[in-house]
Every structure is written in structure tokens, then in C-alpha cells.
Design a protein around this motif. Structure first.
Motif, PDB file in Angstrom:
ATOM      1  N   ASN A  26       0.808  -1.218   0.000  1.00 50.92           N
ATOM      2  CA  ASN A  26       0.000   0.000   0.000  1.00 50.92           C
ATOM      3  C   ASN A  26       0.842   1.270   0.000  1.00 50.92           C
ATOM      4  O   ASN A  26       0.379   2.317  -0.449  1.00 50.92           O
ATOM      5  CB  ASN A  26      -0.951   0.014   1.201  1.00 50.92           C
ATOM      6  N   LEU A  27       2.061   1.197   0.525  1.00 52.47           N
ATOM      7  CA  LEU A  27       2.900   2.396   0.631  1.00 52.47           C
ATOM      8  C   LEU A  27       3.932   2.527  -0.492  1.00 52.47           C
ATOM      9  O   LEU A  27       4.611   3.544  -0.578  1.00 52.47           O
ATOM     10  CB  LEU A  27       3.601   2.426   1.990  1.00 52.47           C
ATOM     11  N   THR A  28       4.034   1.520  -1.343  1.00 49.53           N
ATOM     12  CA  THR A  28       4.988   1.578  -2.444  1.00 49.53           C
ATOM     13  C   THR A  28       4.727   2.823  -3.292  1.00 49.53           C
ATOM     14  O   THR A  28       3.600   3.119  -3.651  1.00 49.53           O
ATOM     15  CB  THR A  28       4.899   0.307  -3.305  1.00 49.53           C
ATOM     16  N   GLY A  29       5.800   3.563  -3.563  1.00 55.05           N
ATOM     17  CA  GLY A  29       5.702   4.770  -4.376  1.00 55.05           C
ATOM     18  C   GLY A  29       5.497   6.039  -3.566  1.00 55.05           C
ATOM     19  O   GLY A  29       5.592   7.136  -4.102  1.00 55.05           O
ATOM     20  N   LEU A  30       5.217   5.910  -2.285  1.00 55.03           N
ATOM     21  CA  LEU A  30       5.032   7.090  -1.435  1.00 55.03           C
ATOM     22  C   LEU A  30       6.334   7.427  -0.711  1.00 55.03           C
ATOM     23  O   LEU A  30       7.148   6.546  -0.440  1.00 55.03           O
ATOM     24  CB  LEU A  30       3.916   6.857  -0.421  1.00 55.03           C
ATOM     25  N   LYS A  31       6.499   8.678  -0.382  1.00 56.87           N
ATOM     26  CA  LYS A  31       7.697   9.132   0.332  1.00 56.87           C
ATOM     27  C   LYS A  31       7.395   9.523   1.776  1.00 56.87           C
ATOM     28  O   LYS A  31       8.295   9.669   2.588  1.00 56.87           O
ATOM     29  CB  LYS A  31       8.316  10.339  -0.385  1.00 56.87           C
ATOM     30  N   ARG A  32       6.107   9.734   2.073  1.00 57.31           N
ATOM     31  CA  ARG A  32       5.716  10.131   3.424  1.00 57.31           C
ATOM     32  C   ARG A  32       4.460   9.375   3.838  1.00 57.31           C
ATOM     33  O   ARG A  32       3.669   8.963   2.990  1.00 57.31           O
ATOM     34  CB  ARG A  32       5.428  11.631   3.486  1.00 57.31           C
ATOM     35  N   ALA A  33       4.289   9.250   5.137  1.00 53.15           N
ATOM     36  CA  ALA A  33       3.091   8.610   5.688  1.00 53.15           C
ATOM     37  C   ALA A  33       2.601   9.441   6.861  1.00 53.15           C
ATOM     38  O   ALA A  33       3.387  10.156   7.497  1.00 53.15           O
ATOM     39  CB  ALA A  33       3.399   7.198   6.161  1.00 53.15           C
ATOM     40  N   ILE A  34       1.327   9.325   7.124  1.00 54.24           N
ATOM     41  CA  ILE A  34       0.761   9.941   8.326  1.00 54.24           C
ATOM     42  C   ILE A  34       0.413   8.813   9.276  1.00 54.24           C
ATOM     43  O   ILE A  34      -0.385   7.939   8.949  1.00 54.24           O
ATOM     44  CB  ILE A  34      -0.485  10.782   8.006  1.00 54.24           C
ATOM     45  N   VAL A  35       1.062   8.820  10.423  1.00 55.74           N
ATOM     46  CA  VAL A  35       0.756   7.879  11.486  1.00 55.74           C
ATOM     47  C   VAL A  35      -0.123   8.654  12.456  1.00 55.74           C
ATOM     48  O   VAL A  35       0.208   9.774  12.839  1.00 55.74           O
ATOM     49  CB  VAL A  35       2.039   7.382  12.189  1.00 55.74           C
ATOM     50  N   TYR A  36      -1.253   8.076  12.830  1.00 58.91           N
ATOM     51  CA  TYR A  36      -2.156   8.820  13.720  1.00 58.91           C
ATOM     52  C   TYR A  36      -2.798   7.912  14.751  1.00 58.91           C
ATOM     53  O   TYR A  36      -2.865   6.699  14.591  1.00 58.91           O
ATOM     54  CB  TYR A  36      -3.230   9.554  12.912  1.00 58.91           C
ATOM     55  N   LEU A  37      -3.245   8.550  15.795  1.00 60.33           N
ATOM     56  CA  LEU A  37      -3.980   7.906  16.870  1.00 60.33           C
ATOM     57  C   LEU A  37      -5.184   8.793  17.145  1.00 60.33           C
ATOM     58  O   LEU A  37      -5.025  10.006  17.313  1.00 60.33           O
ATOM     59  CB  LEU A  37      -3.107   7.796  18.120  1.00 60.33           C
ATOM     60  N   ALA A  38      -6.366   8.214  17.157  1.00 60.84           N
ATOM     61  CA  ALA A  38      -7.582   8.993  17.399  1.00 60.84           C
ATOM     62  C   ALA A  38      -8.328   8.404  18.584  1.00 60.84           C
ATOM     63  O   ALA A  38      -8.332   7.185  18.789  1.00 60.84           O
ATOM     64  CB  ALA A  38      -8.470   8.977  16.159  1.00 60.84           C
ATOM     65  N   LEU A  42       4.008   1.633  16.299  1.00 56.74           N
ATOM     66  CA  LEU A  42       3.250   2.848  15.985  1.00 56.74           C
ATOM     67  C   LEU A  42       3.296   3.830  17.156  1.00 56.74           C
ATOM     68  O   LEU A  42       3.470   5.028  16.968  1.00 56.74           O
ATOM     69  CB  LEU A  42       1.798   2.512  15.647  1.00 56.74           C
ATOM     70  N   PHE A  43       3.136   3.317  18.361  1.00 57.87           N
ATOM     71  CA  PHE A  43       3.207   4.184  19.539  1.00 57.87           C
ATOM     72  C   PHE A  43       4.608   4.763  19.698  1.00 57.87           C
ATOM     73  O   PHE A  43       4.763   5.898  20.144  1.00 57.87           O
ATOM     74  CB  PHE A  43       2.758   3.433  20.803  1.00 57.87           C
ATOM     75  N   ASP A  44       5.640   4.009  19.305  1.00 58.87           N
ATOM     76  CA  ASP A  44       7.006   4.547  19.327  1.00 58.87           C
ATOM     77  C   ASP A  44       7.119   5.735  18.380  1.00 58.87           C
ATOM     78  O   ASP A  44       7.731   6.752  18.705  1.00 58.87           O
ATOM     79  CB  ASP A  44       8.029   3.475  18.949  1.00 58.87           C
TER      80      ASP A  44
END
Length: 177
Positions: free
Chosen positions: A78-90, A160-162
Motif C-alpha cells: 500500500n505504501l509503495t511509491g510514497l515518500k511520506r506517511a501519516i501515522v495517527y492515533l484517534a 506505531l506508539f514509538d
């Protein structure tokens, strides 16, 4: 790496609450639930912590986000080709918990429904901000443990929490065993 904490001053959808609570036609319950909804809407403070981070897809099964390795073929795909990601906690927050204290089972049920609406509201805001950031109309998301262990093992919530850092201070959430 960019961090943002988002807190919504509630604007929950009353009609969605009435629909989910099945309150159509019972005026007495509708009035009681409506009063609770107004109080809950003023009290709720759903929150999200978002971290925008560089990412590297190392191979078909390993991804590094903010220097933290994750193992998942689905995530890597799913992340192939991307340079950034948003990691979130809601979170819906814990402010609504006090409204359920001392109430009956029906009141506790209504509070749970309202918590669900608060969580939906903050997730919609996270999606909106992510779409703006990526310049897209929509974004996709994945959660460790949302499918079987081969997709993305739930144990990787620790990583993810790290990446997210001090979630307890920022949004009042801790990861437990």
C-alpha cells in the motif's frame, strides 16, 4: 517529521445519534436522550495525534517509518511509491465517561453511541487533513490487527506508539498489554 495534535470542540450529528439509538416515535425517551446529547456535545473533546513522517519501503514486506521498521506485505504494497506517511492515533476522549457514572444501562448505552460519534468526527477530521496534505480527495488507512496477523500483526501497535511518542500527555492514550 511534523506533529500535530487536533482536538475538536464537538459538533456531533444529533440526527445520526437519534437514528442509531432507535429513538424515533418515543417522545419521552427522545426528550431524555436529547438532553443528554446536548450535554455530551458540550463535553466531548475527541482528539487525534498525527505524525507526518518520511517512509522507506525496503522490500515487499518491510517498511521504515520515522526510523521504525514494520513488517507487512500489505503495508509495503500500500505504501509503495510514497515518500511520506501519516501515522495517527484517534480517541473519543475520556470526558464523556463522567456522564455515564450513576446512570442506568440505557444512559450508558447512549453515552457509548455518542462516544462512537465523537470518534467518527475526529477520524473524519484526520481524513480531511490527510487528504489536504497529500493533495487528494481521499486517503486510505490501515490498522495493525484490523485483519489477520498476515496482513499487519496487532503486535506492531507498539512500533506505531514509538513513532507517535508521548501519546498519554498529548491525547490521553496509553498502549497496554
Amino acid at each position: 517529521m511534523m506533529r500535530e495534535t487536533v482536538t475538536l470542540r464537538s459538533s456531533l450529528d444529533r440526527s445520526r445519534f437519534i437514528e442509531r439509538a432507535g429513538l424515533h416515535g418515543d417522545e419521552e425517551l427522545l426528550e431524555e436522550a436529547g438532553e443528554l446529547f446536548v450535554l455530551a456535545n458540550d463535553t466531548a473533546r475527541p482528539k487525534a495525534l498525527m505524525v507526518i513522517s518520511p517512509l522507506t519501503v525496503l522490500d515487499r514486506a518491510e517498511v521504515v517509518i520515522a526510523g521504525t521498521p514494520f513488517e507487512s506485505r500489505w503495508l509495503a504494497g500500500n505504501l509503495t511509491g510514497l515518500k511520506r506517511a501519516i501515522v495517527y492515533l484517534a480517541t473519543c476522549g475520556n470526558e464523556l465517561d463522567v456522564l455515564a457514572v450513576g446512570g442506568d444501562g440505557l444512559r450508558a448505552y447512549w453515552i457509548d453511541l455518542i462516544k462512537g460519534l465523537a470518534l467518527e468526527a475526529i477520524l473524519e477530521e484526520v481524513d480531511r487533513r490527510a487528504a489536504v496534505f497529500f493533495g487528494s480527495k481521499s486517503v486510505a488507512s490501515m490498522n495493525p490487527g484490523s485483519a489477520d496477523a498476515e496482513v499487519w500483526p496487532i503486535e506492531q501497535q507498539k512500533q506505531l506508539f514509538d513513532v507517535l511518542g508521548n501519546t498519554e500527555t498529548e491525547v490521553g492514550v496509553t498502549l497496554t498489554d
